[in-house]
Design a protein around this motif. Structure first.
Motif, PDB file in Angstrom:
ATOM      1  N   LEU A 174      11.355  -9.712  -5.676  1.00  0.00           N
ATOM      2  CA  LEU A 174      10.535  -8.566  -5.288  1.00  0.00           C
ATOM      3  C   LEU A 174       9.165  -8.741  -5.930  1.00  0.00           C
ATOM      4  CD1 LEU A 174      13.138  -5.731  -5.991  1.00  0.00           C
ATOM      5  CD2 LEU A 174      12.663  -6.857  -3.804  1.00  0.00           C
ATOM      6  N   ILE A 175       8.108  -8.624  -5.116  1.00  0.00           N
ATOM      7  CA  ILE A 175       6.745  -8.799  -5.613  1.00  0.00           C
ATOM      8  C   ILE A 175       5.918  -7.597  -5.176  1.00  0.00           C
ATOM      9  CG2 ILE A 175       4.741 -10.339  -5.717  1.00  0.00           C
ATOM     10  CD1 ILE A 175       6.635 -12.533  -4.492  1.00  0.00           C
ATOM     11  N   THR A 176       5.214  -6.987  -6.114  1.00  0.00           N
ATOM     12  CA  THR A 176       4.399  -5.823  -5.787  1.00  0.00           C
ATOM     13  C   THR A 176       2.912  -6.165  -5.878  1.00  0.00           C
ATOM     14  OG1 THR A 176       4.565  -5.058  -8.086  1.00  0.00           O
ATOM     15  CG2 THR A 176       6.112  -4.111  -6.489  1.00  0.00           C
ATOM     16  N   PHE A 177       2.155  -5.480  -5.027  1.00  0.00           N
ATOM     17  CA  PHE A 177       0.705  -5.653  -4.973  1.00  0.00           C
ATOM     18  C   PHE A 177       0.032  -4.295  -4.835  1.00  0.00           C
ATOM     19  CE2 PHE A 177       2.418  -9.577  -3.286  1.00  0.00           C
ATOM     20  CZ  PHE A 177       1.559 -10.567  -3.733  1.00  0.00           C
ATOM     21  N   LYS A 178      -1.163  -4.205  -5.359  1.00  0.00           N
ATOM     22  CA  LYS A 178      -2.084  -3.112  -5.060  1.00  0.00           C
ATOM     23  C   LYS A 178      -3.295  -3.823  -4.484  1.00  0.00           C
ATOM     24  CE  LYS A 178      -3.625   1.082  -4.968  1.00  0.00           C
ATOM     25  NZ  LYS A 178      -3.109   2.004  -3.994  1.00  0.00           N
ATOM     26  N   GLY A 179      -3.430  -3.750  -3.161  1.00  0.00           N
ATOM     27  CA  GLY A 179      -4.457  -4.540  -2.493  1.00  0.00           C
ATOM     28  C   GLY A 179      -4.163  -6.011  -2.684  1.00  0.00           C
ATOM     29  N   SER A 180      -5.158  -6.773  -3.083  1.00  0.00           N
ATOM     30  CA  SER A 180      -4.964  -8.219  -3.237  1.00  0.00           C
ATOM     31  C   SER A 180      -4.448  -8.605  -4.622  1.00  0.00           C
ATOM     32  CB  SER A 180      -6.279  -8.950  -2.958  1.00  0.00           C
ATOM     33  OG  SER A 180      -7.260  -8.516  -3.872  1.00  0.00           O
ATOM     34  N   GLN A 181      -4.295  -7.617  -5.514  1.00  0.00           N
ATOM     35  CA  GLN A 181      -3.862  -7.880  -6.887  1.00  0.00           C
ATOM     36  C   GLN A 181      -2.342  -7.788  -7.015  1.00  0.00           C
ATOM     37  OE1 GLN A 181      -5.950  -8.571  -9.631  1.00  0.00           O
ATOM     38  NE2 GLN A 181      -4.036  -8.973 -10.683  1.00  0.00           N
ATOM     39  N   GLU A 182      -1.699  -8.891  -7.418  1.00  0.00           N
ATOM     40  CA  GLU A 182      -0.266  -8.821  -7.717  1.00  0.00           C
ATOM     41  C   GLU A 182      -0.091  -7.986  -8.977  1.00  0.00           C
ATOM     42  OE1 GLU A 182       3.437 -11.606  -9.135  1.00  0.00           O
ATOM     43  OE2 GLU A 182       2.087 -12.471  -7.639  1.00  0.00           O
ATOM     44  N   THR A 183       0.823  -7.012  -8.906  1.00  0.00           N
ATOM     45  CA  THR A 183       1.022  -6.111 -10.040  1.00  0.00           C
ATOM     46  C   THR A 183       2.355  -6.339 -10.758  1.00  0.00           C
ATOM     47  OG1 THR A 183       1.921  -4.400  -8.575  1.00  0.00           O
ATOM     48  CG2 THR A 183      -0.450  -4.313  -9.060  1.00  0.00           C
ATOM     49  N   GLY A 184       3.258  -7.091 -10.157  1.00  0.00           N
ATOM     50  CA  GLY A 184       4.527  -7.359 -10.818  1.00  0.00           C
ATOM     51  C   GLY A 184       5.486  -8.100  -9.907  1.00  0.00           C
ATOM     52  N   ARG A 185       6.542  -8.634 -10.523  1.00  0.00           N
ATOM     53  CA  ARG A 185       7.605  -9.284  -9.746  1.00  0.00           C
ATOM     54  C   ARG A 185       8.889  -9.295 -10.541  1.00  0.00           C
ATOM     55  NH1 ARG A 185       6.612 -14.951  -7.553  1.00  0.00           N
ATOM     56  NH2 ARG A 185       4.600 -14.109  -6.997  1.00  0.00           N
ATOM     57  N   SER A 186       9.985  -9.356  -9.805  1.00  0.00           N
ATOM     58  CA  SER A 186      11.295  -9.468 -10.437  1.00  0.00           C
ATOM     59  C   SER A 186      12.167 -10.346  -9.552  1.00  0.00           C
ATOM     60  CB  SER A 186      11.939  -8.100 -10.640  1.00  0.00           C
ATOM     61  OG  SER A 186      12.317  -7.536  -9.398  1.00  0.00           O
ATOM     62  N   VAL A 187      13.188 -10.929 -10.153  1.00  0.00           N
ATOM     63  CA  VAL A 187      14.118 -11.786  -9.424  1.00  0.00           C
ATOM     64  C   VAL A 187      15.535 -11.353  -9.766  1.00  0.00           C
ATOM     65  CG1 VAL A 187      14.923 -14.151  -9.036  1.00  0.00           C
ATOM     66  CG2 VAL A 187      12.505 -13.726  -9.509  1.00  0.00           C
TER      67      VAL A 187
END
Length: 116
Positions: A87-100
Protein backbone atom coordinates in the motif's frame (compact mmCIF):
# COMPACT_ATOMS: atom_id res chain seq x y z
CA UNK A 1 -21.09 11.77 -3.65
CA UNK A 2 -19.82 13.88 -6.50
CA UNK A 3 -18.25 12.47 -9.61
CA UNK A 4 -14.64 13.53 -10.00
CA UNK A 5 -13.07 14.75 -13.21
CA UNK A 6 -11.42 11.37 -13.56
CA UNK A 7 -14.72 9.58 -14.07
CA UNK A 8 -14.77 7.94 -10.65
CA UNK A 9 -16.41 8.59 -7.34
CA UNK A 10 -14.26 9.30 -4.33
CA UNK A 11 -13.41 6.08 -2.54
CA UNK A 12 -14.04 4.05 -5.68
CA UNK A 13 -11.22 1.77 -6.78
CA UNK A 14 -9.81 2.52 -10.20
CA UNK A 15 -7.77 0.13 -12.24
CA UNK A 16 -4.39 1.81 -12.42
CA UNK A 17 -3.33 3.58 -15.56
CA UNK A 18 -0.43 6.01 -15.68
CA UNK A 19 -2.39 8.83 -17.31
CA UNK A 20 -5.18 8.91 -14.69
CA UNK A 21 -2.67 8.54 -11.86
CA UNK A 22 -0.56 11.44 -13.20
CA UNK A 23 -3.69 13.60 -13.55
CA UNK A 24 -4.70 12.85 -9.94
CA UNK A 25 -1.19 13.72 -8.77
CA UNK A 26 -1.16 16.96 -10.77
CA UNK A 27 -4.51 17.90 -9.21
CA UNK A 28 -3.06 17.42 -5.70
CA UNK A 29 -5.42 14.57 -4.83
CA UNK A 30 -5.14 12.24 -1.86
CA UNK A 31 -4.18 8.88 -3.38
CA UNK A 32 -3.84 5.28 -2.27
CA UNK A 33 -2.12 2.82 -4.59
CA UNK A 34 -2.85 -0.84 -3.85
CA UNK A 35 -0.46 -3.39 -5.34
CA UNK A 36 -2.93 -6.27 -5.41
CA UNK A 37 -3.15 -9.89 -6.52
CA UNK A 38 -6.40 -11.85 -6.60
CA UNK A 39 -4.69 -14.97 -5.23
CA UNK A 40 -3.00 -13.15 -2.32
CA UNK A 41 -4.41 -14.01 1.15
CA UNK A 42 -2.95 -10.82 2.65
CA UNK A 43 -4.63 -8.71 -0.08
CA UNK A 44 -7.91 -10.47 0.73
CA UNK A 45 -7.43 -9.62 4.42
CA UNK A 46 -6.68 -5.97 3.57
CA UNK A 47 -9.78 -5.55 1.37
CA UNK A 48 -12.48 -5.28 4.09
CA UNK A 49 -10.24 -3.06 6.24
CA UNK A 50 -9.63 -0.67 3.33
CA UNK A 51 -13.29 -0.75 2.35
CA UNK A 52 -14.38 0.32 5.84
CA UNK A 53 -11.73 3.04 6.10
CA UNK A 54 -12.58 4.42 2.65
CA UNK A 55 -16.19 4.94 3.82
CA UNK A 56 -15.09 7.36 6.54
CA UNK A 57 -15.76 11.05 5.91
CA UNK A 58 -12.12 12.01 6.30
CA UNK A 59 -11.24 9.76 3.35
CA UNK A 60 -14.18 10.79 1.15
CA UNK A 61 -11.83 12.42 -1.39
CA UNK A 62 -9.30 9.58 -1.42
CA UNK A 63 -8.63 8.22 -4.89
CA UNK A 64 -7.75 4.53 -4.88
CA UNK A 65 -5.76 3.02 -7.73
CA UNK A 66 -5.42 -0.75 -7.87
CA UNK A 67 -2.34 -2.14 -9.62
CA UNK A 68 -2.61 -5.80 -10.61
CA UNK A 69 0.60 -7.43 -9.42
CA UNK A 70 0.50 -10.11 -12.11
CA UNK A 71 -0.55 -8.18 -15.22
CA UNK A 72 0.90 -4.69 -14.56
CA UNK A 73 4.56 -5.52 -13.91
CA UNK A 74 5.76 -2.18 -15.35
CA UNK A 75 3.63 -0.26 -12.84
CA UNK A 76 4.72 -2.54 -9.98
CA UNK A 77 8.34 -1.83 -10.90
CA UNK A 78 7.71 1.92 -11.33
CA UNK A 79 6.34 2.07 -7.78
CA UNK A 80 9.34 0.13 -6.47
CA UNK A 81 7.09 -2.58 -5.06
CA UNK A 82 8.61 -6.01 -4.59
CA UNK A 83 5.46 -7.86 -3.67
CA UNK A 84 1.69 -7.77 -3.65
CA UNK A 85 -0.14 -6.39 -0.59
CA UNK A 86 1.91 -3.18 -0.86
CA UNK A 87 0.00 0.00 0.00
CA UNK A 88 1.45 3.36 -1.05
CA UNK A 89 -0.04 6.74 -0.16
CA UNK A 90 0.42 10.07 -1.89
CA UNK A 91 -0.66 13.66 -1.43
CA UNK A 92 -0.39 14.97 -4.97
CA UNK A 93 2.99 13.97 -6.36
CA UNK A 94 4.54 13.47 -2.90
CA UNK A 95 4.70 9.90 -1.56
CA UNK A 96 3.62 10.08 2.07
CA UNK A 97 4.02 6.47 3.18
CA UNK A 98 3.98 2.78 2.32
CA UNK A 99 3.46 -0.57 3.95
CA UNK A 100 3.83 -4.18 2.86
CA UNK A 101 1.70 -7.05 4.13
CA UNK A 102 -0.04 -4.98 6.80
CA UNK A 103 -3.44 -6.25 8.00
CA UNK A 104 -3.68 -4.15 11.17
CA UNK A 105 -6.63 -1.75 10.87
CA UNK A 106 -4.97 0.88 13.10
CA UNK A 107 -1.71 1.04 11.18
CA UNK A 108 -3.52 1.02 7.81
CA UNK A 109 -5.68 3.91 9.08
CA UNK A 110 -2.51 5.75 10.16
CA UNK A 111 -1.07 5.23 6.67
CA UNK A 112 -4.23 6.64 5.03
CA UNK A 113 -4.16 9.59 7.46
CA UNK A 114 -0.92 10.66 5.74
CA UNK A 115 -2.93 11.52 2.61
CA UNK A 116 -5.08 14.16 4.29
Amino acid sequence: MSVLAFGARAGEKLNYDAKSFAAAQAAGKSILVEIHATWCPTCKAQAPILSELEKQDKFKNLMVFRVDFDSQKDAVKAFGARMQSTLITFKGSQETGRSVGDTNPSSIAALLDKTT
